[in-house]
Design an enzyme around this catalytic site. Structure first.
Site, PDB file in Angstrom:
ATOM      1  N   ARG A 107       9.115   8.349  11.464  1.00  0.00           N
ATOM      2  CA  ARG A 107       7.787   7.883  11.062  1.00  0.00           C
ATOM      3  C   ARG A 107       7.868   6.773  10.015  1.00  0.00           C
ATOM      4  NH1 ARG A 107       4.062  12.467  12.126  1.00  0.00           N
ATOM      5  NH2 ARG A 107       2.693  11.809  10.449  1.00  0.00           N
ATOM      6  N   TRP A 140       6.069   7.208   2.423  1.00  0.00           N
ATOM      7  CA  TRP A 140       6.002   5.769   2.699  1.00  0.00           C
ATOM      8  C   TRP A 140       5.043   5.220   1.649  1.00  0.00           C
ATOM      9  CZ3 TRP A 140       2.304   2.102   4.226  1.00  0.00           C
ATOM     10  CH2 TRP A 140       2.812   0.919   4.782  1.00  0.00           C
ATOM     11  N   ASN A 165      -0.189  13.306   3.032  1.00  0.00           N
ATOM     12  CA  ASN A 165      -0.202  12.107   3.892  1.00  0.00           C
ATOM     13  C   ASN A 165      -1.580  11.492   3.785  1.00  0.00           C
ATOM     14  OD1 ASN A 165       2.259  12.864   4.816  1.00  0.00           O
ATOM     15  ND2 ASN A 165       1.630  13.256   6.927  1.00  0.00           N
ATOM     16  N   GLY A 166      -1.659  10.170   3.794  1.00  0.00           N
ATOM     17  CA  GLY A 166      -2.969   9.522   3.770  1.00  0.00           C
ATOM     18  C   GLY A 166      -3.274   8.938   2.411  1.00  0.00           C
ATOM     19  N   GLU A 218       4.312 -10.725  21.575  1.00  0.00           N
ATOM     20  CA  GLU A 218       5.045  -9.463  21.451  1.00  0.00           C
ATOM     21  C   GLU A 218       6.515  -9.741  21.113  1.00  0.00           C
ATOM     22  OE1 GLU A 218       4.687  -6.437  21.055  1.00  0.00           O
ATOM     23  OE2 GLU A 218       6.385  -5.372  21.918  1.00  0.00           O
ATOM     24  N   GLU A 251       9.969  -7.656  13.291  1.00  0.00           N
ATOM     25  CA  GLU A 251      10.120  -6.253  12.870  1.00  0.00           C
ATOM     26  C   GLU A 251      11.583  -5.874  12.699  1.00  0.00           C
ATOM     27  OE1 GLU A 251       7.794  -4.302  16.168  1.00  0.00           O
ATOM     28  OE2 GLU A 251       7.192  -3.042  14.509  1.00  0.00           O
ATOM     29  N   HIS A 278      -1.423 -29.139  19.139  1.00  0.00           N
ATOM     30  CA  HIS A 278      -2.528 -29.124  18.171  1.00  0.00           C
ATOM     31  C   HIS A 278      -2.056 -28.723  16.777  1.00  0.00           C
ATOM     32  CE1 HIS A 278      -5.290 -29.955  21.395  1.00  0.00           C
ATOM     33  NE2 HIS A 278      -4.695 -28.988  22.101  1.00  0.00           N
TER      34      HIS A 278
HETATM   35  O1  M6R Z   1       0.661   3.970  17.433  1.00  0.00           O
HETATM   36  P1  M6R Z   1      -0.009   2.666  17.719  1.00  0.00           P
HETATM   37  O2  M6R Z   1       0.285   2.143  19.072  1.00  0.00           O
HETATM   38  O3  M6R Z   1      -1.496   2.707  17.437  1.00  0.00           O
HETATM   39  O4  M6R Z   1       0.614   1.669  16.664  1.00  0.00           O
HETATM   40  C1  M6R Z   1       0.136   0.367  16.522  1.00  0.00           C
HETATM   41  C2  M6R Z   1       1.126  -0.489  15.776  1.00  0.00           C
HETATM   42  O5  M6R Z   1       1.317   0.004  14.473  1.00  0.00           O
HETATM   43  C3  M6R Z   1       2.475  -0.560  16.496  1.00  0.00           C
HETATM   44  O6  M6R Z   1       2.349  -1.038  17.793  1.00  0.00           O
HETATM   45  C4  M6R Z   1       3.449  -1.470  15.727  1.00  0.00           C
HETATM   46  O7  M6R Z   1       3.021  -2.780  15.798  1.00  0.00           O
HETATM   47  C5  M6R Z   1       4.851  -1.277  16.278  1.00  0.00           C
HETATM   48  N1  M6R Z   1       5.775  -1.127  15.205  1.00  0.00           N
HETATM   49  C6  M6R Z   1       5.284  -2.385  17.173  1.00  0.00           C
HETATM   50  O8  M6R Z   1       6.612  -2.341  17.527  1.00  0.00           O
END
Ligand code: M6R
Length: 604
Positions: free
Chosen positions: A27, A74, A98-99, A476, A483, A499
Site C-alpha cells: 500500500r 504514509w 488511516n485517513g 500512461e 512513477e 504549439h
Molecule cells: O485504485 P485506483 O485505480 O483508483 O488508483 C488511482 C491511481 O492512484 C493509480 O492509478 C495510480 O496512478 C497508479 N500508481 C498508477 O500506476
C-alpha cells in the site's frame, strides 16, 4: 496508503503484527510501529523506513504481549519521523489511524485548554488525546471512543488499544475500510483481508459509521446511529489474497506477464458467446451520455474509452480526474451513465465523485478490481476488473483489463444503439479475442525493450507522443516512467507538438512515439518528422507495416504484432510498462514501492 492490523491472540503478537504489516507493504508507507498491552501496561516500538528497521528495533528491544495493534504510515501531517509514526498514545489509550482528521487543529486547541498537548505533528495523536480526555472524565473505553468518533471530521479508520484491557480492541470506520477477522479464540483487525490472510479467511467488513468492540470471544458492532448491527461473516477466496512473486524479481513483472491470462479472463466474462454481455441495467438505448471519472492510470483508461464511446457508439462522453470533477459541480443531464474506474475501489477522490453523482446520474457504475471495496458497494452496478490482486504500486494488469472491459462496453453500447450491426460487433470481439496471444508475442520482446530502456535511463526528461487512442497510451507511458524511474516525462498529443513543446526538442531529448499503422499513422509520422528534423532522438513503437514506412532517422524501433484499432492501445501498454520497468531497473529504484507513492490513495 497506511495499513492497520490488530491481534487479540493466544500467543505473542509482535511477530504476527510485523508479518501482517509486511502483507500491507504494497500500500506504500514510510514508517511503521506496533503497540501491545502486557501486564496491563501499554508499550510501543516505532521506526522510520522499511519494516526491517522496525524488526531490528524489536530484536534489541522486544515487545511482549498477546494483544497488539500495528501500522504502516504514509506521511500526511508531519514528516516521516519516529515521533510521527503510529501508534500514537496518550495516557491509557493508543491508536492507529488511516485517513485524515480534518478538524484536528480545532480539537487540539480545545484539548490545550485542559492542559493536554501533543508531542507529534500528526492529526492522529489528537484522537488518542481526545479519547484519553474522555476517559479522564470517567468514561469507559467504549463510551470514550464513541464520544471521540462523534467529534471527528474527515475520513478515517481507527483501531484503539487500552491500558489494563488485554481483551479489547475498538475499531471505527468512516471513509476508510476495515475488516474484522475471526479466528479460533483469537480475533483480528486489518485494513484489508490481505493483511489477515495467513491468520483467517473468515472476515466481517465494517460499514460506514460502524464501531466494533472486539474481544477474543467475538465482535459486537454498532452502526452510525449506535444501534446494534449484524454484519455478515464472509469467506475470503484464497486467490484474492495471494501475495506471491511466483519466481519474478518484482510483483510488477509478475503482473505484467499475467496480462494475457487476465485479459482472457475478462474477455471470457464480458463476451462469453462472441458478443459483449453486461448487466441489463446498463441499457444503452436509454443512456444518452457517459461521464467517466477516475485518477491516475484509471483516468487514462477512461480517456481511451472516450474515443471508443464516441467513435463506436456515437455516444457523447466526458472524462475528468476525480479531484477536479468533485469540486467542479458539473451539471448532469437526464440519461447520464456515470462510470467510476478504480483498481482499489477506495480512492478518496473517486469515491467522493461517485457520491456526488449518486443523486444526479441515472445509473452509477463502478469498474473496480476489489469486489468488497467502497466504490463496488456504493455503485448501482459494480463491474469487476478481474485482474486478480495487484500488489505493485504501479498499475499494469488492472489498466489493460480496464481497457479490455471498456472496449467491450463501448461495443455493447454501439450494438444496443444500433450504430453497429451484430456482424460488425462480432468481428470486433473476434479481433479482441486474439489479444492474449498478441500480448504473449509482445512480451517476448522484453529483451529488446530492456535495451531501449537502458539507453533512455540516463535522460533527465523524456517526451512521449501519440495521436487518437495512442495519446492516452503516451500519457500512461509517461506516468509509468515517472512513477518507477523518477525520470521526468511528459506526453503530448502529437498534433499539439508544434504549439509549444517542440521548443524542447534538441539532440539530447529522447522522444518515444506510439504509432501503429492505423488511419492516423501518416499524421503521427508527420509530427515525428518534425522532431527528427530538429535532431530529436526518436524511438518508434509501431507494427511491421509502420516500421517499413517510417523507421528512417529513428534511433530505435520496436515492432509489435499488428492489432486492430481497438486492441492497439491495450497492446502498446505493454512496451510502455516494460520501458518504465527496465529504466527503473537501470536506475536501481524501488520498483514495487516507488518513493512517496501509495497503492490506494485513501486521502484527498
Ligand atoms: O485504485 P485506483 O485505480 O483508483 O488508483 C488511482 C491511481 O492512484 C493509480 O492509478 C495510480 O496512478 C497508479 N500508481 C498508477 O500506476
Amino acid at each position: 496508503m497506511c495499513g492497520i492490523v490488530g491481534v487479540l491472540g493466544d500467543h505473542e503478537v509482535a511477530p504476527l503484527l510485523v508479518e501482517a504489516l509486511k502483507r500491507l507493504e504494497y500500500r506504500g508507507y514510510d514508517s511503521a510501529g506496533i503497540a501491545t498491552v502486557y501486564k496491563s501496561r501499554l508499550d510501543r516500538r516505532r521506526a522510520v523506513g522499511k519494516l526491517v528497521n522496525l524488526s531490528d528495533v524489536l530484536v534489541h528491544n522486544p515487545l511482549p504481549g498477546k494483544a497488539g495493534i500495528g501500522h504502516t504510515r504514509w506521511a500526511t501531517h508531519g514528516a516521516a519521523t519516529e515521533g510521527n509514526a503510529h501508534p500514537h498514545s496518550c495516557g491509557p489509550v493508543t491508536v492507529v489511524h488511516n485517513g485524515i482528521i480534518e478538524n484536528f487543529r480545532e480539537l487540539r486547541e480545545k484539548l490545550a485548554a485542559h492542559g493536554i498537548t501533543p508531542s507529534s505533528e500528526t492529526d492522529t495523536e489528537t484522537v488518542a488525546m481526545l479519547t484519553a480526555h474522555h476517559m479522564a472524565q470517567g468514561l469507559q473505553p467504549r463510551e470514550a471512543v464513541m464520544a471521540t468518533v462523534a467529534a471527528l471530521h474527515g475520513a478515517f479508520a481507527l483501531l484503539f488499544l487500552f491500558e489494563g484491557e488485554e481483551d479489547l480492541m475498538i475499531a471505527a470506520r468512516k471513509g476508510s475500510p476495515l475488516a474484522i477477522g475471526h479466528g479460533k479464540g483469537e480475533m483480528y483487525v486489518g485494513s484489508d483481508a490481505i493483511a489477515l490472510a495467513p491468520m483467517t479467511d473468515q472476515v466481517t467488513y465494517l460499514e460506514e459509521g460502524d464501531i466494533a468492540f472486539v474481544s477474543r470471544a467475538g465482535v459486537e458492532i454498532i452502526d452510525a446511529a449506535h444501534n446494534r448491527a449484524n454484519r455478515d461473516i464472509v469467506r475470503i477466496e484464497p486467490g484474492t489474497t495471494l501475495i506471491d512473486k511466483a519466481g519474478h524479481k518484482h510483483f510488477m513483472t509478475k503482473e505484467i506477464f499475467e496480462q494475457p491470462t487476465v485479459v482472457a479472463e475478462a474477455l471470457g466474462r464480458y463476451a462469453p458467446a462472441g458478443l459483449p454481455s453486461f448487466p441489463d441495467r446498463l441499457d444503452f438505448t436509454k443512456i444518452t451520455r457517459v461521464v467517466m471519472v477516475a485518477c491516475g492510470t484509471g483516468y487514462y483508461s477512461c480517456l481511451t474509452a472516450k474515443y471508443w464511446f464516441e467513435q463506436i457508439a456515437g455516444l457523447p462522453c466526458e472524462v475528468d480526474v476525480a479531484s477536479e470533477f468533485r469540486y467542479r459541480e458539473p451539471p448532469v443531464t437526464p440519461g447520464t451513465l456515470a462510470l467510476f474506474v478504480s483498481q482499489s475501489g477506495e480512492t478518496a477522490d473517486t469515491l467522493a465523485a461517485l457520491r456526488y453523482m449518486k443523486e444526479k446520474a441515472d445509473i452509477v457504475a463502478g469498474l473496480v478490481n476489489v469486489g468488497t471495496s467502497s466504490i463496488a458497494r456504493e455503485a448501482d452496478i459494480a463491474l469487476a476488473i478481474l485482474a486478480g490482486v495487484e500488489v505493485s504500486v504501479a498499475s499494469t494488469k488492472a489498466y489493460t483489463n480496464q481497457l479490455t472491459i471498456l472496449a467491450l462496453l463501448a461495443l455493447h453500447a454501439g450494438r444496443q444503439r444500433g450504430v453497429l450491426t451484430e456482424a460488425q460487433c462480432r468481428g470486433h470481439v473476434e479481433d479482441m479475442k486474439r489479444l492474449p496471444d498478441l500480448m504473449r508475442q509482445t512480451l517476448t520482446l522484453e529483451g529488446k525493450i530492456a535495451k531501449i530502456a537502458e539507453t533512455l535511463a540516463p535522460a533527465t526528461s523524456i517526451l512521449f507522443l501519440g495521436r487518437g487512442v495512442m495519446y492516452p497510451t503516451a500519457l500512461e507511458a509517461a506516468l509509468k516512467l515517472k512513477e518507477l524511474s523518477y525520470i521526468h516525462a511528459e506526453a503530448y498529443a502529437s498534433g499539439e507538438l508544434k504549439h509549444g513543446p517542440i521548443a524542447l526538442i534538441d539532440r539530447s531529448l529522447p522522444v518515444v512515439v506510439f504509432a501503429p499503422h492505423d488511419r492516423l499513422f501518416e499524421k503521427t509520422v508527420s509530427n515525428m518528422q518534425e522532431v527528427l528534423a530538429r535532431h530529436g532522438q526518436v524511438t518508434l513503437i509501431t507494427d511491421a507495416e509502420g516500421a517499413r514506412a517510417a523507421s528512417e532517422g529513428t534511433v530505435a524501433q520496436l515492432v509489435l504484432p499488428a492489432a486492430s484499432e481497438l486492441c492497439a492501445p491495450i497492446l502498446h501498454a505493454l512496451p510502455a510498462q516494460l520501458i518504465a520497468y527496465h529504466a527503473a531497473m537501470a536506475k536501481g529504484t524501488d520498483i514495487d514501492q516507488p518513493r512517496n507513492l501509495a497503492k490506494s490513495v485513501t486521502v484527498e
